[in-house]
Scaffold this motif. Structure first.
Motif, PDB file in Angstrom:
ATOM      1  N   ARG A  73       0.816  -1.224   0.000  1.00  0.00           N
ATOM      2  CA  ARG A  73       0.000   0.000   0.000  1.00  0.00           C
ATOM      3  C   ARG A  73       0.842   1.264   0.000  1.00  0.00           C
ATOM      4  O   ARG A  73       0.317   2.359  -0.068  1.00  0.00           O
ATOM      5  N   GLY A  74       2.169   1.105   0.117  1.00  0.00           N
ATOM      6  CA  GLY A  74       3.040   2.261   0.012  1.00  0.00           C
ATOM      7  C   GLY A  74       3.627   2.766   1.306  1.00  0.00           C
ATOM      8  O   GLY A  74       4.369   3.744   1.307  1.00  0.00           O
ATOM      9  N   ARG A  75       3.340   2.125   2.445  1.00  0.00           N
ATOM     10  CA  ARG A  75       3.900   2.592   3.715  1.00  0.00           C
ATOM     11  C   ARG A  75       5.346   2.148   3.825  1.00  0.00           C
ATOM     12  O   ARG A  75       5.678   0.989   3.642  1.00  0.00           O
ATOM     13  N   PHE A  76       6.230   3.088   4.134  1.00  0.00           N
ATOM     14  CA  PHE A  76       7.656   2.792   4.228  1.00  0.00           C
ATOM     15  C   PHE A  76       7.926   1.822   5.376  1.00  0.00           C
ATOM     16  O   PHE A  76       7.382   1.952   6.469  1.00  0.00           O
ATOM     17  N   LEU A  77       8.807   0.848   5.126  1.00  0.00           N
ATOM     18  CA  LEU A  77       9.195  -0.124   6.146  1.00  0.00           C
ATOM     19  C   LEU A  77      10.659   0.035   6.554  1.00  0.00           C
ATOM     20  O   LEU A  77      10.969   0.194   7.729  1.00  0.00           O
ATOM     21  N   ALA A  78      11.573  -0.011   5.568  1.00  0.00           N
ATOM     22  CA  ALA A  78      12.994   0.017   5.906  1.00  0.00           C
ATOM     23  C   ALA A  78      13.828   0.283   4.664  1.00  0.00           C
ATOM     24  O   ALA A  78      13.361   0.127   3.536  1.00  0.00           O
ATOM     25  N   SER A 194      -6.432  12.825   5.646  1.00  0.00           N
ATOM     26  CA  SER A 194      -6.511  11.611   6.455  1.00  0.00           C
ATOM     27  C   SER A 194      -5.363  10.704   6.061  1.00  0.00           C
ATOM     28  O   SER A 194      -5.028  10.573   4.895  1.00  0.00           O
ATOM     29  N   ARG A 195      -4.753  10.074   7.034  1.00  0.00           N
ATOM     30  CA  ARG A 195      -3.601   9.199   6.778  1.00  0.00           C
ATOM     31  C   ARG A 195      -3.570   8.099   7.835  1.00  0.00           C
ATOM     32  O   ARG A 195      -4.195   8.200   8.893  1.00  0.00           O
ATOM     33  N   ARG A 196      -2.857   7.057   7.497  1.00  0.00           N
ATOM     34  CA  ARG A 196      -2.717   5.903   8.408  1.00  0.00           C
ATOM     35  C   ARG A 196      -4.054   5.461   8.977  1.00  0.00           C
ATOM     36  O   ARG A 196      -4.220   5.409  10.207  1.00  0.00           O
ATOM     37  N   PRO A 197      -5.061   5.105   8.229  1.00  0.00           N
ATOM     38  CA  PRO A 197      -5.003   4.980   6.766  1.00  0.00           C
ATOM     39  C   PRO A 197      -5.670   6.167   6.058  1.00  0.00           C
ATOM     40  O   PRO A 197      -6.458   6.902   6.675  1.00  0.00           O
ATOM     41  N   PRO A 198      -5.406   6.319   4.751  1.00  0.00           N
ATOM     42  CA  PRO A 198      -6.171   7.294   3.962  1.00  0.00           C
ATOM     43  C   PRO A 198      -7.601   6.805   3.806  1.00  0.00           C
ATOM     44  O   PRO A 198      -7.847   5.613   3.643  1.00  0.00           O
ATOM     45  N   LEU A 199      -8.558   7.737   3.855  1.00  0.00           N
ATOM     46  CA  LEU A 199      -9.964   7.354   3.885  1.00  0.00           C
ATOM     47  C   LEU A 199     -10.729   7.712   2.616  1.00  0.00           C
ATOM     48  O   LEU A 199     -11.953   7.537   2.566  1.00  0.00           O
ATOM     49  N   CYS A 202      -8.479  10.638  -2.940  1.00  0.00           N
ATOM     50  CA  CYS A 202      -7.522  11.743  -3.012  1.00  0.00           C
ATOM     51  C   CYS A 202      -6.430  11.580  -1.961  1.00  0.00           C
ATOM     52  O   CYS A 202      -5.242  11.753  -2.244  1.00  0.00           O
ATOM     53  N   ASN A 203      -6.814  11.229  -0.745  1.00  0.00           N
ATOM     54  CA  ASN A 203      -5.825  11.005   0.304  1.00  0.00           C
ATOM     55  C   ASN A 203      -4.959   9.783   0.018  1.00  0.00           C
ATOM     56  O   ASN A 203      -3.780   9.756   0.392  1.00  0.00           O
ATOM     57  N   ALA A 204      -5.524   8.786  -0.632  1.00  0.00           N
ATOM     58  CA  ALA A 204      -4.725   7.621  -1.009  1.00  0.00           C
ATOM     59  C   ALA A 204      -3.607   8.026  -1.971  1.00  0.00           C
ATOM     60  O   ALA A 204      -2.462   7.573  -1.842  1.00  0.00           O
ATOM     61  N   LEU A 205      -3.938   8.886  -2.931  1.00  0.00           N
ATOM     62  CA  LEU A 205      -2.926   9.372  -3.871  1.00  0.00           C
ATOM     63  C   LEU A 205      -1.877  10.226  -3.166  1.00  0.00           C
ATOM     64  O   LEU A 205      -0.671  10.083  -3.412  1.00  0.00           O
ATOM     65  N   LEU A 206      -2.308  11.115  -2.284  1.00  0.00           N
ATOM     66  CA  LEU A 206      -1.365  11.968  -1.563  1.00  0.00           C
ATOM     67  C   LEU A 206      -0.429  11.141  -0.692  1.00  0.00           C
ATOM     68  O   LEU A 206       0.786  11.367  -0.676  1.00  0.00           O
ATOM     69  N   SER A 207      -0.968  10.174   0.022  1.00  0.00           N
ATOM     70  CA  SER A 207      -0.136   9.349   0.906  1.00  0.00           C
ATOM     71  C   SER A 207       0.900   8.562   0.114  1.00  0.00           C
ATOM     72  O   SER A 207       2.058   8.432   0.541  1.00  0.00           O
ATOM     73  N   PHE A 208       0.486   8.036  -1.022  1.00  0.00           N
ATOM     74  CA  PHE A 208       1.423   7.271  -1.842  1.00  0.00           C
ATOM     75  C   PHE A 208       2.527   8.190  -2.374  1.00  0.00           C
ATOM     76  O   PHE A 208       3.715   7.831  -2.362  1.00  0.00           O
ATOM     77  N   ASN A 279     -12.117  -1.573   7.181  1.00  0.00           N
ATOM     78  CA  ASN A 279     -11.961  -0.503   8.171  1.00  0.00           C
ATOM     79  C   ASN A 279     -12.114   0.889   7.563  1.00  0.00           C
ATOM     80  O   ASN A 279     -11.888   1.899   8.236  1.00  0.00           O
ATOM     81  N   GLY A 280     -12.487   0.959   6.281  1.00  0.00           N
ATOM     82  CA  GLY A 280     -12.673   2.243   5.618  1.00  0.00           C
ATOM     83  C   GLY A 280     -11.449   2.761   4.898  1.00  0.00           C
ATOM     84  O   GLY A 280     -11.527   3.791   4.210  1.00  0.00           O
ATOM     85  N   ALA A 281     -10.314   2.097   5.051  1.00  0.00           N
ATOM     86  CA  ALA A 281      -9.089   2.527   4.376  1.00  0.00           C
ATOM     87  C   ALA A 281      -9.230   2.389   2.865  1.00  0.00           C
ATOM     88  O   ALA A 281      -9.838   1.437   2.370  1.00  0.00           O
ATOM     89  N   VAL A 282      -8.679   3.351   2.152  1.00  0.00           N
ATOM     90  CA  VAL A 282      -8.740   3.366   0.689  1.00  0.00           C
ATOM     91  C   VAL A 282      -7.318   3.325   0.141  1.00  0.00           C
ATOM     92  O   VAL A 282      -6.474   4.148   0.531  1.00  0.00           O
ATOM     93  N   TYR A 283      -7.058   2.382  -0.764  1.00  0.00           N
ATOM     94  CA  TYR A 283      -5.724   2.228  -1.336  1.00  0.00           C
ATOM     95  C   TYR A 283      -5.809   2.074  -2.850  1.00  0.00           C
ATOM     96  O   TYR A 283      -6.851   1.672  -3.391  1.00  0.00           O
ATOM     97  N   LEU A 284      -4.694   2.384  -3.517  1.00  0.00           N
ATOM     98  CA  LEU A 284      -4.626   2.173  -4.956  1.00  0.00           C
ATOM     99  C   LEU A 284      -4.553   0.681  -5.251  1.00  0.00           C
ATOM    100  O   LEU A 284      -3.919  -0.084  -4.505  1.00  0.00           O
ATOM    101  N   SER A 285      -5.165   0.272  -6.344  1.00  0.00           N
ATOM    102  CA  SER A 285      -5.034  -1.105  -6.799  1.00  0.00           C
ATOM    103  C   SER A 285      -3.632  -1.314  -7.367  1.00  0.00           C
ATOM    104  O   SER A 285      -2.886  -0.351  -7.591  1.00  0.00           O
ATOM    105  N   GLU A 286      -3.271  -2.561  -7.615  1.00  0.00           N
ATOM    106  CA  GLU A 286      -1.932  -2.838  -8.145  1.00  0.00           C
ATOM    107  C   GLU A 286      -1.716  -2.166  -9.499  1.00  0.00           C
ATOM    108  O   GLU A 286      -0.666  -1.562  -9.748  1.00  0.00           O
ATOM    109  N   ASN A 287      -2.698  -2.240 -10.379  1.00  0.00           N
ATOM    110  CA  ASN A 287      -2.553  -1.590 -11.692  1.00  0.00           C
ATOM    111  C   ASN A 287      -2.461  -0.077 -11.558  1.00  0.00           C
ATOM    112  O   ASN A 287      -1.708   0.584 -12.287  1.00  0.00           O
TER     113      ASN A 287
END
Length: 343
Positions: A73-78, A194-199, A202-208, A279-287
């Motif tokens: 989903r784009g959240r940084f890990l390491a 909204s973040r962690r998660p984006p709801l 538009c917020n999904a795009l910004l977070s990514f 949980n209402g979180a919105v994420y980009l699809s793989e494509n």
């Protein structure tokens, strides 16, 4: 100046990366699906849970190729790091400056100044380019409020108060952000960050976009010998690359936000490109992530004129240019850190 090489984005959730000679090999279900020459890469960002082999991690560290891991989903890990070859004197100066509140605030206020300045000019650009399609009066009023904050930021000497001014500027900016969206408002209407998660989409795009920008800033800082985890505006926190978070602040409005606005206004994404979780979180699809990453890489190759250096360089080099300027300030070569001021 560092050469802008390709970044390899690995978007398949089950992809495992290995090293074969001088090539990065992408494996899925124990089958080789692609290979890329390591010497042609500036960085690798994997959105896979499967990870990478120790041999590849070592090779990337040795060749100064940034290897970062994010969730699908784009959240940084390491990020992988080898033996630090940064200038020890530069890092010692960075640490002393971060522990000196007046000196840390001096750098932080320039970064906040750049963020608010660029947020204002993002609004002004929309007024200039689309005056007949937007509520110019409301946008101009927000621009005036942001302009009024700039001398306050320049005069501030307390880090806590400076963060308050930064928050006030962000509130003014995001309060009118929805008015910068010109098309497809039924899908991309913006009611607040909204973040962690984006709801929402538009917020999904910004977070990514922010995840990618943070990674680019971290790589740039490490490349010039700075410690991306020790910041001046963002305080130390285990696992947080605070200096990367500092550096990206001035680039959010003019790079990440404008990229998202252009993508939305040009119709590059639609409702089908997003997945809604329980949980209402919105994420980009793989494509959709692939489409986003392709556009991001193209954006990084666009040339601009750097306002301080007065040289042409690509957008992808801006984090490196700012990291170099920050290092020069810490070394005493510049009287102040010059933020990136975009128009």
């Amino acid at each position: 100046m560092k050469k802008l090489l390709n970044t390899l984005f690995v978007t398949s959730e089950d992809a495992y990366l290995t090293l074969d000679g001088e090539n990065v090999v992408v494996n899925r279900e124990k089958q080789v699906t692609a290979r890329f020459p390591l010497h042609a890469l500036a960085g690798i960002i994997s959105f896979s849970y499967a990870g990478a082999s120790p041999a590849l991690m070592g090779a990337c560290a040795k060749r100064a190729v940034s290897l970062s891991f994010c969730t699908p989903r784009g959240r940084f890990l390491a990020r992988t790091c080898g033996v630090s070859n940064g200038n020890v004197l530069l890092r010692r100066t960075q640490y002393r400056t971060a522990d000196d509140p007046p000196q840390a605030c001096r750098i932080a206020r320039m970064m906040v100044f750049g963020k608010i300045y660029n947020a204002r000019w993002s609004i002004e650009r929309t007024c200039r380019d689309h005056a007949m399609r937007v509520d110019t009066e409301t946008l101009k009023a927000a621009s005036a409020k942001l302009k009024a904050l700039l001398p306050q930021v320049q005069a501030e000497t307390d880090s806590g108060s400076l963060r308050g001014l930064e928050g006030a500027g962000a509130a003014i900016y995001f309060d009118v952000f929805d008015r910068l969206i010109l098309n497809h408002k039924d899908v991309f209407s913006f009611t607040g960050r909204s973040r962690r998660p984006p709801l929402d989409p538009c917020n999904a795009l910004l977070s990514f976009a922010y995840s990618l920008l943070a990674n680019d800033c971290a790589a740039a800082l490490e490349a010039v010998g700075l410690d991306s985890y020790v910041g001046f505006l963002h305080t130390d926190r285990p696992g947080r690359q605070s200096l990367a978070a500092d550096l990206m602040e001035e680039l959010r409005p003019c790079f990440a936000d404008r990229f998202v606005l252009s993508a939305v206004n040009l119709g590059r994404f639609s409702a089908k490109d997003f997945e809604v979780q329980e949980n209402g979180a919105v994420y980009l699809s793989e494509n959709a992530r692939k489409t986003f990453l392709q556009g991001w890489q193209e954006k990084k190759r666009e040339e601009i004129r750097h306002p301080y250096l007065e040289e042409k360089l690509s957008w992808g080099m801006v984090p490196y240019a700012q990291a170099l300027l920050l290092a020069r300030y810490l070394r005493g070569d510049l009287d102040d850190y010059p933020p990136f001021l975009w128009k």
